[in-house]
Scaffold this active site. Structure first.
Site, PDB file in Angstrom:
ATOM      1  N   CYS A 131       1.028  -0.836  -0.200  1.00  0.00           N
ATOM      2  CA  CYS A 131      -0.084  -0.236   0.286  1.00  0.00           C
ATOM      3  C   CYS A 131       0.743   1.214   0.350  1.00  0.00           C
ATOM      4  O   CYS A 131       0.672   2.375  -0.864  1.00  0.00           O
ATOM      5  CB  CYS A 131      -0.763   0.275   0.908  1.00  0.00           C
ATOM      6  SG  CYS A 131      -0.324  -0.697   2.563  1.00  0.00           S
ATOM      7  N   HIS A 242      -2.293   6.181   4.699  1.00  0.00           N
ATOM      8  CA  HIS A 242      -1.153   5.784   5.472  1.00  0.00           C
ATOM      9  C   HIS A 242      -0.799   7.864   4.807  1.00  0.00           C
ATOM     10  O   HIS A 242      -1.069   8.624   3.448  1.00  0.00           O
ATOM     11  CB  HIS A 242      -0.228   5.461   3.665  1.00  0.00           C
ATOM     12  CG  HIS A 242      -0.539   3.743   4.273  1.00  0.00           C
ATOM     13  ND1 HIS A 242      -0.783   2.785   5.644  1.00  0.00           N
ATOM     14  CD2 HIS A 242      -0.328   2.308   4.031  1.00  0.00           C
ATOM     15  CE1 HIS A 242      -1.424   2.512   5.996  1.00  0.00           C
ATOM     16  NE2 HIS A 242      -0.904   1.289   4.517  1.00  0.00           N
TER      17      HIS A 242
END
Ligand code: A2P
Length: 332
Positions: A131, A242
């Protein structure tokens, strides 16, 4: 409506749920959908839009019923079942780390290297990157195109949903225990995650974590094999999204205005112009959003071939489910 028969393996997981949500957003009315997970979830039902689907046990699922299989159920499940799915004629897109390092399997972020799909023989397995890598390479591409990247240093601030539903539960439970002055016993991570910052991934013999090594290898495979990248990856008590602090050194001198214009042209990338003194953050600009957002773009104080910036994205969307759907789009 999605017009191919599709199975989501790992439908009950954090990425699986977002995949279903995205299918409904992008292809409302999808009916040719199968949901698969482990025995633990078999028999439970989930909705994609108005349609209800019953989760099936992977051990009993017949992959010849479907044309496309999206896997987000960990490396072991992918290792065992993805080749079976391919043998039954399925195109597999796998979100685990299982196939990313295989040289004969493409690792794709469509905005960056969809060309790597060109001569790939179908059916076969296509890997979805880690990711953090997915959002990083989207942000790096315009810099590389204009000024040729030599070196990248990254510090990541990764949310717990990157570890799946167990990570989310761990943060919520520990937060509750902390606030109620109860003892905290870490289960998923090596240390307390609530109100703390800890390394993301397992520490390897070279003292880097596996997350850090993935970011380095995958950037080379997707963007350019000659880029030298070192990372420090951390897990932070954030549920979704994130964040990355990125420092890039280029071969050519950087023209910030040119770069801003190039970023604005890039599909899937939003810029928070540093002249507006705003910065994207995980909660407001990543969670539930599709684009990768770049902000705080600033030249290094000492060198004009270095640039520093901040990147956020939804790790379950661009970092996983959305990227897989975009790969499918390219293929079909
Ligand atoms: P289950 O919910 O039945 O355990 P996450 O990444 O959020 O942890 O989710 C992992 C997903 O992968 C879940 O849907 C989980 O199903 C599924 N899964 C885990 N192990 C297996 C397995 N051995 N076979 C099939 N599905 C699995």
């Amino acid at each position: 409506m999605f017009n191919k028969k599709l199975v989501i393996v790992g439908a009950s997981g954090a990425v699986g749920r977002v995949f279903i949500e995205l299918l409904d957003e992008m292809y409302p009315g999808t009916k040719d959908l199968f949901l698969v997970a482990s025995k633990r979830s078999a028999g439970r039902s989930m909705f994609c839009g108005k349609h209800e689907f019953i989760i099936q046990d992977i051990e009993e699922f017949d992959f010849s019923q479907v044309e496309i299989a999206f896997f987000s159920a960990g490396a072991e499940t992918a290792e065992k079942y993805a080749p079976i799915a391919v043998s039954k004629g399925c195109i597999v897109i796998d979100n685990s780390s299982q196939f990313r390092t295989d040289l004969d399997k493409p690792l794709i972020v469509p905005e960056v290297n969809s060309k790597d799909l060109k001569n790939f023989k179908l059916p076969g397995i296509i890997a979805n990157p880690n990711c953090s890598t997915a959002q990083l390479v989207v942000a790096l591409k315009p810099i590389h195109d204009l000024f040729k990247i030599e070196r990248v240093d990254v510090a990541s601030y990764q949310s717990v949903s990157g570890t799946g539903k167990e990570g989310i539960d761990e943060l919520l439970e520990q937060t509750e225990s902390f606030l109620n002055k109860k003892e905290i016993k870490p289960r998923v991570y090596g240390a307390q995650i609530a109100f703390n910052v800890i390394p993301a991934g397992d520490i390897l013999e070279n003292n880097y974590t596996n997350e850090e090594m993935k970011m380095s290898f995958e950037t080379n495979k997707i963007l350019d094999k000659d880029i030298k990248l070192s990372a420090t990856c951390s897990r932070v008590p954030v549920l979704f999204g994130h964040s990355l602090a990125v420092h890039v050194e280029t071969k050519k001198e950087i023209d910030l205005n040119l770069l801003r214009d190039e970023i604005k042209k890039q599909k899937g990338l939003d810029i928070f112009d540093s002249q507006d003194f705003t910065s994207p953050n995980a909660v407001d600009h990543a969670e539930g959003k599709n684009p990768v957002s770049v902000g705080r773009l600033r030249l290094d104080l000492w060198k004009n071939n270095r640039i520093n910036f901040w990147v956020v994205a939804d790790n379950l969307r661009k970092g996983a489910a959305l990227n897989s759907l975009q790969i499918l789009d390219e293929l079909l």
